[in-house]
Design a protein around this motif. Structure first.
Motif, mmCIF file in Angstrom:
data_model
loop_
_atom_site.group_PDB
_atom_site.id
_atom_site.type_symbol
_atom_site.label_atom_id
_atom_site.label_comp_id
_atom_site.label_asym_id
_atom_site.label_seq_id
_atom_site.Cartn_x
_atom_site.Cartn_y
_atom_site.Cartn_z
ATOM 1 N N ILE A 58 0.804 -1.024 0.029
ATOM 2 C CA ILE A 58 -0.068 0.100 -0.128
ATOM 3 C C ILE A 58 0.964 1.490 -0.102
ATOM 4 O O ILE A 58 0.250 2.350 -0.052
ATOM 5 N N HIS A 59 2.064 1.291 0.130
ATOM 6 C CA HIS A 59 2.909 2.197 0.380
ATOM 7 C C HIS A 59 4.521 1.668 0.225
ATOM 8 O O HIS A 59 4.816 0.419 0.188
ATOM 9 N N ARG A 60 5.271 2.334 -0.396
ATOM 10 C CA ARG A 60 6.792 1.976 -0.718
ATOM 11 C C ARG A 60 7.278 1.461 1.086
ATOM 12 O O ARG A 60 8.364 0.608 0.778
ATOM 13 N N ASN A 80 -6.646 8.087 1.912
ATOM 14 C CA ASN A 80 -5.261 7.900 1.708
ATOM 15 C C ASN A 80 -4.513 7.245 2.828
ATOM 16 O O ASN A 80 -3.100 7.331 3.154
ATOM 17 N N ARG A 81 -5.542 6.106 3.701
ATOM 18 C CA ARG A 81 -4.881 5.520 4.595
ATOM 19 C C ARG A 81 -5.775 4.355 4.801
ATOM 20 O O ARG A 81 -6.941 4.616 4.475
ATOM 21 N N VAL A 82 -5.370 3.476 5.550
ATOM 22 C CA VAL A 82 -6.028 2.452 6.023
ATOM 23 C C VAL A 82 -5.848 2.069 7.511
ATOM 24 O O VAL A 82 -4.834 2.440 7.941
ATOM 25 N N PRO A 111 -0.345 4.825 5.894
ATOM 26 C CA PRO A 111 -0.550 5.410 4.616
ATOM 27 C C PRO A 111 -0.860 4.722 3.473
ATOM 28 O O PRO A 111 -0.050 3.539 3.216
ATOM 29 N N VAL A 112 -1.533 5.126 2.555
ATOM 30 C CA VAL A 112 -1.539 4.524 1.180
ATOM 31 C C VAL A 112 -0.938 5.456 0.266
ATOM 32 O O VAL A 112 -1.565 6.593 0.060
ATOM 33 N N GLY A 113 0.206 4.981 -0.355
ATOM 34 C CA GLY A 113 0.733 5.780 -1.474
ATOM 35 C C GLY A 113 -0.246 6.149 -2.686
ATOM 36 O O GLY A 113 -0.681 5.086 -3.248
ATOM 37 N N GLU A 114 -0.117 7.112 -3.419
ATOM 38 C CA GLU A 114 -0.786 7.361 -4.574
ATOM 39 C C GLU A 114 -0.417 6.351 -5.709
ATOM 40 O O GLU A 114 -1.536 5.893 -6.329
ATOM 41 N N THR A 115 0.571 5.706 -5.605
ATOM 42 C CA THR A 115 1.137 4.695 -6.634
ATOM 43 C C THR A 115 0.288 3.374 -6.470
ATOM 44 O O THR A 115 -0.082 2.914 -7.452
ATOM 45 N N TYR A 116 -0.061 3.292 -5.132
ATOM 46 C CA TYR A 116 -0.781 1.967 -4.813
ATOM 47 C C TYR A 116 -2.150 1.909 -4.537
ATOM 48 O O TYR A 116 -2.579 0.962 -4.593
ATOM 49 N N ALA A 117 -2.630 2.877 -4.651
ATOM 50 C CA ALA A 117 -4.021 3.036 -4.110
ATOM 51 C C ALA A 117 -5.005 2.681 -5.170
ATOM 52 O O ALA A 117 -5.917 1.862 -4.956
ATOM 53 N N PRO A 118 -4.907 2.762 -6.452
ATOM 54 C CA PRO A 118 -5.701 2.048 -7.323
ATOM 55 C C PRO A 118 -5.512 0.574 -7.174
ATOM 56 O O PRO A 118 -6.806 0.002 -7.263
ATOM 57 N N GLN A 119 -4.746 -0.233 -7.071
ATOM 58 C CA GLN A 119 -4.669 -1.615 -6.892
ATOM 59 C C GLN A 119 -5.455 -2.067 -5.870
ATOM 60 O O GLN A 119 -6.080 -3.074 -5.646
ATOM 61 N N LEU A 120 -4.891 -1.142 -4.617
ATOM 62 C CA LEU A 120 -5.628 -1.481 -3.162
ATOM 63 C C LEU A 120 -7.217 -1.526 -3.460
ATOM 64 O O LEU A 120 -7.798 -2.243 -2.808
#
Length: 232
Positions: free
Chosen positions: A191-193, A208-210, A218-227
């Protein structure tokens, strides 16, 4: 195992080249007097270890390491200034060598790095069974039950594995990417680097977080769509 050396002093690199011949399990791929060239080489090549000076005219070795990608090689600092040692170890480096470097200290530092790399490769070999795997932590192999993992937190070359029912995480030498490669098809998502989470352990979410238990991650912008896709 491979390494490169970065130092603005050519004579220091000559010494490194000579000492490297006494470490048969290591291959010195290239030496650099220019940090930009070294960074370019690291982007294009897989390297196990970086040996770098700290005081250089274009950039300090400390800043150079901080700017490297998350999946950086192990680091050994080589410098004439002892006062930088604390900052160096804050970056989770393997060792800190003070010039002029003694032969025994140089070889000992390479031995330490080799031990860490062997442990990393062993961990990356994969779990012994679908429901558990073993990690090396605090001088013993610890059994990790996959279903007990709540989330994993990156600490550079190490990770903290947070487990259900255990107040303290298990800290082990591992890269987050390697662990995700082994766990992705077992219900885990990066969900984040710096974070990997078991999807079933997520108790709440915002943009932007879970939330896992009482912990917001935190949920990174790059990983948000797949999550989002995997949570639907």
């Amino acid at each position: 195992m491979t390494f490169i050396a970065l130092d603005d002093e050519p004579l220091a690199l000559v010494l490194v080249e000579r000492l490297a011949r006494e470490a048969p399990e290591w291959t010195l791929l290239k030496t650099f007097t220019d940090a930009a060239a070294a960074a370019g080489f690291l982007r294009e090549n897989a390297v196990d270890l970086l040996l770098t000076d700290i005081n250089m005219p274009d950039i300090s070795g400390l800043d150079f390491v901080r700017q490297l990608a998350d999946e950086r090689p192990l680091i050994i600092f080589l410098t004439a200034y002892k006062e930088h040692a604390l900052q160096g170890f804050d970056l989770d480096v393997v060792d800190y060598l003070v010039k002029p470097v003694r032969r025994d200290r140089f070889l000992h530092a390479l031995d330490k790095a080799a031990t860490l790399i062997r442990l990393q490769r062993r961990a990356a070999a994969g779990p012994a069974a679908d429901d558990h795997f073993f990690v090396f932590s605090e001088y013993e192999e610890i059994r990790i039950v996959t279903a007990d993992i709540r989330y994993v937190e990156s600490m550079g070359d190490y990770v903290k594995i947070h487990l259900a029912g255990q107040p303290r995480p298990v800290v082990t030498l591992e890269r987050l990417k390697n662990l995700f490669d082994k766990l992705e098809d077992k219900g885990f998502q990066r969900i984040h680097r710096s974070y990997l989470v078991r999807l079933a352990a997520i108790d709440g979410k915002q943009k932007n977080r879970v939330r896992v238990g009482n912990n917001w991650l935190p949920v990174g912008e790059t990983y948000a769509p797949q999550l989002a896709k995997r949570l639907t």
